[in-house]
Design a protein around this motif. Structure first.
Motif, short mmCIF file in Angstrom:
data_model
loop_
_atom_site.label_atom_id
_atom_site.label_comp_id
_atom_site.label_asym_id
_atom_site.label_seq_id
_atom_site.Cartn_x
_atom_site.Cartn_y
_atom_site.Cartn_z
N THR A 21 9.70 11.25 0.24
CA THR A 21 9.91 11.21 1.68
C THR A 21 8.91 12.15 2.35
OG1 THR A 21 12.29 10.91 1.33
CG2 THR A 21 11.59 11.54 3.53
N MET A 22 8.21 11.63 3.36
CA MET A 22 7.34 12.47 4.19
C MET A 22 8.03 12.57 5.54
SD MET A 22 4.27 14.06 4.34
CE MET A 22 2.94 13.29 3.44
N VAL A 23 8.20 13.79 6.06
CA VAL A 23 8.88 14.00 7.34
C VAL A 23 8.01 14.84 8.27
CG1 VAL A 23 11.19 13.78 6.35
CG2 VAL A 23 10.13 16.02 6.51
N GLY A 50 0.82 -1.21 0.00
CA GLY A 50 0.00 0.00 0.00
C GLY A 50 0.85 1.25 0.00
N LEU A 51 1.92 1.25 0.80
CA LEU A 51 2.83 2.40 0.85
C LEU A 51 3.53 2.59 -0.48
CD1 LEU A 51 4.09 4.66 2.47
CD2 LEU A 51 5.75 3.04 3.35
N LYS A 52 3.96 1.49 -1.11
CA LYS A 52 4.63 1.60 -2.41
C LYS A 52 3.68 2.15 -3.46
CE LYS A 52 8.09 -1.99 -1.79
NZ LYS A 52 8.55 -3.30 -2.19
N ARG A 53 2.41 1.69 -3.44
CA ARG A 53 1.43 2.21 -4.41
C ARG A 53 1.20 3.70 -4.20
NH1 ARG A 53 -2.04 -1.99 -2.88
NH2 ARG A 53 -1.42 -3.84 -3.99
N LEU A 54 1.08 4.12 -2.93
CA LEU A 54 0.85 5.52 -2.63
C LEU A 54 2.06 6.36 -3.05
CD1 LEU A 54 -1.14 7.54 -1.50
CD2 LEU A 54 -0.15 7.18 0.74
N VAL A 113 4.82 11.55 11.46
CA VAL A 113 4.33 11.09 10.17
C VAL A 113 3.39 9.91 10.44
CG1 VAL A 113 4.96 10.00 7.97
CG2 VAL A 113 6.39 11.81 8.92
N ARG A 114 2.25 9.94 9.79
CA ARG A 114 1.26 8.89 10.01
C ARG A 114 0.63 8.50 8.70
NH1 ARG A 114 -2.67 7.87 14.83
NH2 ARG A 114 -3.85 6.18 13.90
N GLY A 151 -7.26 6.89 -3.02
CA GLY A 151 -8.36 6.04 -2.58
C GLY A 151 -8.65 6.36 -1.12
N GLU A 152 -8.72 5.32 -0.28
CA GLU A 152 -8.94 5.53 1.14
C GLU A 152 -7.63 5.68 1.91
OE1 GLU A 152 -12.09 3.14 3.04
OE2 GLU A 152 -12.26 2.17 1.09
N SER A 153 -6.50 5.35 1.30
CA SER A 153 -5.20 5.43 1.97
C SER A 153 -4.76 6.88 2.11
CB SER A 153 -4.15 4.64 1.19
OG SER A 153 -4.53 3.28 1.10
N VAL A 154 -4.21 7.20 3.29
CA VAL A 154 -3.83 8.59 3.60
C VAL A 154 -2.49 8.60 4.32
CG1 VAL A 154 -4.48 10.67 4.88
CG2 VAL A 154 -6.25 9.25 3.85
#
Length: 192
Positions: free
Chosen positions: A165-167, A10-14, A179-180, A146-149
């Protein structure tokens, strides 16, 4: 049941979606919001052209639309390269923008939203450098597919390398505003 592989997918797709979204902002030296060379329809309450430094400033409820992609912000500044050896006001006699080249950098300020059919991103500020292909979005950044945030303080996307990268300034387990991410795996209809 181990959900870690599903979360990683899911993280890779996002992340891949974020990279595609940033590529839509323009990999080459032309302003782009979407793939292809379609027109960009921009509107705002005001447009200021500063010929001396090749800058266009769109102010007040800025809306940029290209194909099915839309960017909104309170203000958008476009910084262009010079062309034909013209420098400053002395070299740009005539209409503003006459000796401007390609867009080098785009800065969006205040209530920045980018929406494509696949992703939505929001932040307070965004800078996209076309020469490096880097996008930096700051200020309560939220990205959804989608629903992933995913939420954080700063999103850095190196479009050319495909690295995102999200920090967050918050550090340590239990700290608020780290980060969430919340990821929902794709579920096919055949159960696989």
């Amino acid at each position: 049941m181990n959900r870690l592989p599903t979360m990683r997918r899911g993280l890779k797709r996002l992340a891949a979606g974020l990279i595609v979204t940033c590529a839509m902002w323009g990999l080459n030296a032309h302003a782009q919001l979407a793939p292809g060379n379609g027109p960009i329809d921009m509107s705002a309450d005001e447009l200021e052209l500063i010929d001396a430094n090749h800058t266009a400033i769109w102010r007040g409820s800025v809306d940029a639309l290209q194909g099915t992609n839309r960017m909104r912000a309170d203000e958008v500044r476009l910084f262009f390269s010079g062309r034909g050896g013209a420098t400053g006001a002395a070299g740009s006699a005539g209409a503003p923008g006459k000796n401007w080249g390609d867009v080098q950098r785009m800065e969006a300020e205040g209530n920045v939203f980018f929406v494509s059919p696949q992703q939505r991103a929001r932040g307070d500020h965004a800078i996209y450098s076309l020469d490096t292909g880097d996008l930096v979005m700051t200020g309560d950044v939220i990205v959804a597919q989608g629903e992933s945030v995913v939420k954080g303080d700063k999103l850095i996307i190196e479009v050319k390398s495909g690295h995102a990268t999200m920090v967050s300034a918050a550090k340590g387990r239990g700290a608020k505003n780290r980060v969430r991410g919340v990821f929902y795996p794709n579920q096919s209809k055949d159960g696989s």
